[in-house]
Design a protein around this motif. Structure first.
Motif, PDB file in Angstrom:
ATOM      1  N   LYS A 244       0.836  -1.206   0.000  1.00  0.00           N
ATOM      2  CA  LYS A 244       0.000   0.000   0.000  1.00  0.00           C
ATOM      3  C   LYS A 244       0.868   1.252   0.000  1.00  0.00           C
ATOM      4  N   LEU A 247       1.883   2.042  -3.463  1.00  0.00           N
ATOM      5  CA  LEU A 247       0.772   2.659  -4.193  1.00  0.00           C
ATOM      6  C   LEU A 247       0.665   4.146  -3.845  1.00  0.00           C
ATOM      7  N   TYR A 262      -4.598  -2.089  -8.812  1.00  0.00           N
ATOM      8  CA  TYR A 262      -5.594  -2.264  -7.748  1.00  0.00           C
ATOM      9  C   TYR A 262      -5.969  -3.736  -7.566  1.00  0.00           C
TER      10      TYR A 262
END
Length: 287
Positions: A244, A247, A262
């Motif tokens: 995460k 990202l 995703y």
């Protein structure tokens, strides 16, 4: 001819054009035997209104590679000295249909007849050999290419690096990357991304991070594929927190995630292997 030289030839139009060309060949075959070659060529050109560019366009429109090779053998050798685009069209078709050895023979024929060839023809064959996992033959052809004076480019190296990574030959892949730099061939984003993706898939995320650092130092911006590979690497190690984090950094640095990015996170989050009790740390060193 039934098409502009810059247009797209459909299969049906190509078949009709091929018929016209066959008529041209037949007309040349029935002229008196003493007619010299220049007169025969003039008759052929007049009867079929064809030139090298139109011939290449026609070849691209034919549906079957055997038709293309047949046309090349019937016309190219007799009436034209095919250019690199014409031969490249045939080589590309041969490689895409699994006829790589025939493509190699065509290159040899081109060189025997002193027809012009280029690095693109060699690249297509090397890439095809790599996709067939014929690693030794790909490197032999690569050496032959250099010996004949053709300078490899990033596309050449990327094909070889990819097949080495897929074979878990990391040292050789790294050596090739360094060889590129030594030859003053600048690795592109794909060169680095190939290695990042392959390393992450086998759990070598730390090494992949080092590649990304080198990439950034060389002013090559990681792209969506690069970041997605890192995200996948962390998810495979059950480190969703770091995935995460990648990202978030990706978005912060102006790179837009795609649906694949995703999907990797969603699959990673729902996997039983994922843990969420990791420390809040950067996914790669900040130095």
């Amino acid at each position: 001819m039934a098409t502009e030289t810059t247009g797209v030839v459909t299969g049906a139009v190509a078949e009709k054009a091929l018929l016209l060309l066959k008529v041209g060949i037949w007309m040349c075959s029935i002229v008196p035997p003493r007619t010299d070659m220049s007169e025969r060529k003039s008759l052929f050109l007049a009867s079929s209104e064809v030139d090298c560019t139109k011939l290449t366009t026609l070849m691209r429109g034919l549906c079957k590679i055997d038709q293309v090779v047949g046309l090349f053998n019937a016309i190219g050798a007799k009436w034209f000295q095919p250019n690199t685009i014409t031969c490249g069209t045939i080589i590309n078709g041969l490689c895409k249909t699994g006829n790589t050895r025939a493509a190699i023979e065509l290159v040899k024929k081109m060189e025997e007849r002193n027809w012009e060839t280029n690095v693109i023809a060699y690249n297509m064959i090397i890439d095809s050999l790599c996709k067939d996992r014929l690693v030794a033959e790909a490197f032999d052809f690569f050496s032959e290419m250099i010996h004949k004076g053709f300078l490899p480019n990033a596309y050449t190296y990327n094909s070889l690096i990819l097949v080495l990574c897929n074979s878990n030959q990391w040292k050789e892949a790294t050596r090739l990357l360094n060889e590129m730099v030594n030859r003053k061939i600048e690795p592109n984003v794909r060169s680095f991304t190939i290695m990042v993706d392959a390393l992450c898939k086998v759990g070598k995320v730390a090494e992949a991070v080092e590649i990304v650092e080198v990439m950034i130092r060389r002013y090559k911006e990681p792209n969506t594929v690069t970041y997605s590979a890192l995200i996948n690497g962390y998810c495979l190690q059950s480190k969703f927190h770091k995935a995460k984090k990648v990202l978030d950094l990706m978005v912060g640095w102006g790179c837009t995630p795609n649906i694949h990015s995703y999907n990797i996170l969603i699959n990673g989050k729902t996997s039983n292997r994922i843990t969420t009790s990791e420390p809040d740390a950067s996914p790669w060193p900040t130095s």
